[in-house]
Design an enzyme around this catalytic site. Structure first.
Site, PDB file in Angstrom:
ATOM      1  N   ARG A 290      -3.896 -19.207 -35.606  1.00  0.00           N
ATOM      2  CA  ARG A 290      -4.686 -19.427 -34.388  1.00  0.00           C
ATOM      3  C   ARG A 290      -6.002 -18.689 -34.516  1.00  0.00           C
ATOM      4  NH1 ARG A 290      -2.423 -17.575 -29.142  1.00  0.00           N
ATOM      5  NH2 ARG A 290      -2.211 -15.649 -30.307  1.00  0.00           N
TER       6      ARG A 290
ATOM      7  N   SER B  36       0.603 -10.638 -39.545  1.00  0.00           N
ATOM      8  CA  SER B  36       1.891 -10.100 -39.086  1.00  0.00           C
ATOM      9  C   SER B  36       2.928  -9.942 -40.209  1.00  0.00           C
ATOM     10  CB  SER B  36       2.433 -10.992 -37.982  1.00  0.00           C
ATOM     11  OG  SER B  36       1.450 -11.194 -37.021  1.00  0.00           O
TER      12      SER B  36
ATOM     13  N   ASP C 225       0.747  -7.562 -35.729  1.00  0.00           N
ATOM     14  CA  ASP C 225       0.878  -8.104 -34.364  1.00  0.00           C
ATOM     15  C   ASP C 225       1.486  -7.091 -33.382  1.00  0.00           C
ATOM     16  OD1 ASP C 225       3.305  -8.341 -35.681  1.00  0.00           O
ATOM     17  OD2 ASP C 225       3.729 -10.392 -35.027  1.00  0.00           O
TER      18      ASP C 225
HETATM   19  C1  BGC Z   1       6.910  -8.679 -40.202  1.00  0.00           C
HETATM   20  C2  BGC Z   1       6.161  -7.764 -39.277  1.00  0.00           C
HETATM   21  C3  BGC Z   1       5.817  -8.478 -38.005  1.00  0.00           C
HETATM   22  C4  BGC Z   1       7.063  -9.100 -37.385  1.00  0.00           C
HETATM   23  C5  BGC Z   1       6.762  -9.883 -36.115  1.00  0.00           C
HETATM   24  C6  BGC Z   1       8.097  -9.314 -39.488  1.00  0.00           C
HETATM   25  O1  BGC Z   1       8.710 -10.264 -40.293  1.00  0.00           O
HETATM   26  O2  BGC Z   1       7.371  -7.986 -41.332  1.00  0.00           O
HETATM   27  O3  BGC Z   1       4.995  -7.264 -39.891  1.00  0.00           O
HETATM   28  O4  BGC Z   1       5.248  -7.560 -37.117  1.00  0.00           O
HETATM   29  O5  BGC Z   1       7.671  -9.971 -38.302  1.00  0.00           O
HETATM   30  O6  BGC Z   1       5.877 -10.918 -36.343  1.00  0.00           O
END
Ligand code: BGC
Length: 441
Positions: free
Chosen positions: A73, A139, A193
């Site tokens: 996004r 993320s 995130d």
């Molecule tokens: C990632 C994290 C992320 C979380 C939520 C996990 O799979 O390793 O970095 O914050 O997912 O998106």
């Protein structure tokens, strides 16, 4: 009592997390955080973000890029201070086409292809005659040495794109922006995130000390009062999905053994939206295999890995009709299971509830572990900002999480609030960019 009921009772015992276990997990999580901060071996990566709580006076217009898994996004966001913001434009595109004519998250794609696609989405929003500072919410576990650099440690959520692990993500993005003639877009910050969720909530509520995602993936960030490198307060990304001192069942083992990366992300595999459908499927298969469900002639259908999504688990929990007609229709229409009995459907519903309640309780135990570390006497107020489909939409999830906190904290739970913080990854990226631009002015 029927064999099915006996087996469901056994499952209830196996999947329940008692108050005693909650305390043990919280203590263990707290100790594991300390180990990670001290540089000892720890399943918690304790990744520095190079960010602190926002001043709440962050202002300006920024591009926010949000790459969390299956979608990318881009938001053009204006911050007005004190929690007020406006999104002026947005685009959202899947990284994998429904008909699979492109798929940038499989191991057939490279980082350059993925970031070229992402840069093209950015190109859909920007004008050539303006410059745009950009914040990137990425993320995945990323090792940062500054606010604007981050090396991908490992993909999670079963993403497999080549040539990204071990690379600086900002360099990959900048190179793609240059290839797409978008040199007027200037990456300024990269954040997780969970960090974005924490920043967004703290932009309005200064008591926010924890930010968490309970969605497709799971992870939490918090404000560490004394970050070891700087000896100052800093938001730390725990990568808590990798926590692994947990009461695993045989079903967790089966899921882990068949996953992309066995042994990693064990908490995430027990709690997150990407995996809960698979847990329910594995457990249901064991009942089919034992001949305990009348619809067992259709067991081949259930043998397909990842057949059930988080949305299916919601559907199982939402149906309160006497004969579980919604579940029946879904079984008939989507899975071609035409001969389910009411007890089959009740069994599926019970499994879904057990798996979801376990998820909420385990997540709550990790929040308790963080609070034990940052405020052992629980003297201050702590708001836990949470985003993600499980917390927002899964029936009973948010209340199970809060009840678990109350069960462990007693009257002191008054000092702990949880709030749904939507769009934290997008707005958080804008806040992080405002902080970066201010620092480098
Ligand atoms: C990632 C994290 C992320 C979380 C939520 C996990 O799979 O390793 O970095 O914050 O997912 O998106």
């Amino acid at each position: 009592m029927s064999h099915l009921l006996t087996q469901l009772q056994a499952l209830t015992i196996e999947l329940s997390i008692s108050s005693g276990q909650i305390n043990i997990i919280a203590d263990c999580f707290c100790q594991t955080m300390i180990d990670g901060l001290l540089g000892k071996y720890s399943p918690l990566k304790m990744l520095p973000s190079y960010l602190n709580k926002p001043s709440r006076d962050e202002r300006g217009t920024f591009l926010a890029l949000d790459f969390g898994g299956t979608n990318v996004r881009v938001l053009l966001t204006e911050l007005f201070g004190n929690g007020i913001f406006k999104v002026h434009a947005r685009v959202s595109s899947p990284l994998r086409a429904i008909d699979d004519h492109y798929n940038y998250i499989s191991n057939h794609s490279t980082g350059d292809q993925l970031f070229d696609f992402i840069a093209m989405q950015i190109g859909m929003i920007v004008k050539q005659d303006q410059t745009y500072p950009l914040g990137h919410t990425f993320s995945f576990p990323t090792h940062q040495t500054s606010l604007n650099t981050g090396t991908l440690i490992d993909w999670t959520k079963e993403i497999e794109t080549q040539n990204v692990v071990g690379h600086d993500v900002t360099t990959l993005l900048t190179a793609a922006l240059t290839r797409q003639q978008l040199t007027n877009v200037l990456p300024k910050a990269i954040i997780n995130d969970t960090v974005g969720t924490l920043l967004t909530s703290a932009y309005t509520d200064p008591t926010t000390t924890i930010g968490s995602i309970c969605g497709t993936g799971h992870n939490t960030a918090y404000i560490e009062p004394c970050e070891p490198l700087t000896k100052q307060s800093m938001i730390i990304n725990l990568e808590s999905g990798n926590f692994d001192q947990l009461p695993f069942t045989i079903y967790d083992k089966i899921l882990d053994d068949h996953s992309e990366k066995p042994g990693s992300q064990r908490l995430e595999k027990m709690v997150s939206g990407h995996y809960i459908g698979e847990q329910v499927r594995i457990i249901a298969c064991s009942l089919f295999d034992a001949g305990l469900l009348a619809a067992c002639s259709n067991k081949k259908i259930l043998a397909k890995p990842y057949l059930l999504s988080g949305a299916h688990i919601s559907l199982l929990q939402e149906d309160t009709s006497e004969n579980l007609d919604v579940i029946n229709n879904w079984l008939i229409e989507d899975l071609d299971i035409k001969n389910s009995t009411l007890s089959d459907r009740q069994a599926l519903k019970t499994i879904a509830a057990l798996v979801c309640t376990r998820s909420a309780r385990l997540v709550a135990a990790t929040y308790l572990g963080i609070i034990k570390h940052i405020d052992p006497q629980l003297k201050n107020s702590h708001n836990i900002a949470i985003d993600g489909s499980l917390y927002e939409k899964m029936p009973g999830y948010a209340s199970a999480l809060r009840e678990t906190l109350a069960e462990a904290l007693g009257q002191k739970v008054i000092n702990v609030t949880t709030t749904l913080t939507k769009d934290g990854s997008g707005i958080g990226a804008a806040i992080a960019t405002a902080i970066a631009v201010h620092v480098t002015k």
